[in-house]
Design an enzyme around this catalytic site. Structure first.
Site, PDB file in Angstrom:
ATOM      1  CD  GLU A 170      -0.183  -3.121   4.960  1.00  0.00           C
ATOM      2  OE1 GLU A 170       0.216  -2.114   5.581  1.00  0.00           O
ATOM      3  OE2 GLU A 170       1.189  -3.924   4.350  1.00  0.00           O
ATOM      4  CD  GLU A 193       2.652  -5.145   0.533  1.00  0.00           C
ATOM      5  OE1 GLU A 193       3.456  -4.951   1.915  1.00  0.00           O
ATOM      6  OE2 GLU A 193       1.664  -4.174   0.644  1.00  0.00           O
TER       7      GLU A 193
END
Length: 374
Positions: free
Chosen positions: A186, A294
């Site tokens: 991320e 994810e």
């Protein structure tokens, strides 16, 4: 003449196979690691492997009970991909930041490898500049751990511990177990110390390259496939802004979570579909493995979410796997956190339907694909 043709074909096949192997970021990767890379590339056209973080360690209402799995109990099948977490390993803690003992984690990894499943590991590494958590975005942290920085030596000791963990993962014949390692995930968000607002694109690239080079060349860790993993993104240019280069990446992916009520279903489908289209285009151009690294919808409040939303969002795509986040369970009197249903949960029946779809691969199918064999 026929013999010559046969020899030429065999030689050509061997060269082709070797050229595919050479695409792994680590040119000295173990045989099993190279085979996993090749086989993930091939099998993505036959279905998407379903994964779950911390699946065997705990679920809603239970912890460390042999054989238990919320995925198994709601779908009658174990996942094909297992996600784990190294955060706090750098501090010599006996358990990770989610409370899972590292000793147990190694046992789970060996267990699922024997079954032919895939292992991926993230690292919410503490801030080496401040000593606080990964969520402490102190300016200058990345610069401080690059070569020449004041915390570079500390960071290398942390990498030594990661290396020791990875090198202790061995299969039945003593072979090193392949792991998809996804550090600095991320990275286009700003909630972690390695995030977009806290370092330049070049600094992040340098950090990624230094980390991988140290593990590979200094510590001789050769059982890793490296994942480059953003959060949501709008364009290919945004996605690649901090990409460290083809020689340092095996898997490319992104994380995406649905929030809000069922009115968010269609926007989630559209955004996931659009992002996967861009991801697949990049993966094809760079010969990388595309994955949904994810995803989740906390508490899955929509009874038909799995087949009506998730499956629809992925139906036109060929990616290697999709990893649902962890079933943390009861976090407070008001909140129970989970991203796959447990037995009897509102969406469990629909989740079982998803597990039976040809679109997805769970453990039984993954075993048949023999991902670590030629």
């Amino acid at each position: 003449m026929k013999k010559g043709i046969v020899c030429f074909c065999l030689a050509g096949a061997m060269l082709l196979r070797l050229s595919v192997f050479a695409q792994t970021a680590d040119k000295q990767a173990t045989k099993e690691t190279k085979l996993l890379f090749v086989n993930l590339q091939k099998q993505k056209n036959n279905g998407i492997m379903f994964g779950h973080q911390d699946d065997l360690a705990y679920g809603v209402g239970w912890k460390y009970q042999p054989g238990r799995s919320d995925v198994k109990e709601s779908s009658e099948q174990y996942p094909a991909v297992y996600g784990w977490e190294l955060g706090r390993l750098e501090l010599d803690a006996p358990v990770n930041l989610d409370g899972v003992p590292f000793k147990k984690m190694k046992g789970y990894i060996r267990e699922v490898y024997k079954k032919g499943s895939v292992i991926t590991i993230s690292w919410h590494v503490n801030n080496p500049l401040t000593g606080k958590t990964a969520w402490d975005p102190a300016p200058g942290t990345v610069a401080a751990i690059l070569p020449g920085g004041e915390k570079n030596q500390l960071y290398t000791t942390w990498l030594d511990k990661v290396a020791a963990f990875m090198l202790d993962l061995k299969g039945p014949k003593g072979e090193l177990i392949p792991v998809i390692f996804r550090p600095f995930h991320e990275l286009n968000g700003s909630w972690f110390w390695w995030g977009k607002s806290h370092c330049t694109p070049d600094q992040l690239k340098q950090l990624y390259r230094f980390t991988e080079t140290y593990l590979r060349d200094k510590k001789n860790v050769h059982n890793l496939l490296y994942a480059y993993n953003t959060d949501r993104f709008a364009t290919e240019e945004e996605y690649l802004e901090r990409y460290p280069g083809d020689d340092f990446v095996d898997v490319i992916g992104f994380d995406i979570y649905q929030k809000g009520d069922i009115l968010a279903n269609d926007p989630f489908i559209a955004e996931t579909d659009r992002s996967l289209t861009m991801l697949e285009k990049i993966a094809a151009a760079k010969t990388k493995i595309p994955a949904l690294t994810e995803f989740g919808y906390n508490a899955v409040p929509d009874a038909a979410w799995w087949t009506n939303v998730f499956a629809r969002a992925l139906k036109n795509h060929a990616i290697a796997y999709a990893l649902a986040w962890r079933n943390a369970g009861q976090k407070s009197a008001e909140e129970t956190e989970f991203y796959v249903p447990y037995k009897g949960q509102l969406s469990a029946t629909d989740f079982k339907r998803l597990a039976l779809m040809n679109q997805f691969i769970f453990e039984n199918k993954a075993r048949k694909n023999k991902l670590y064999q030629q």
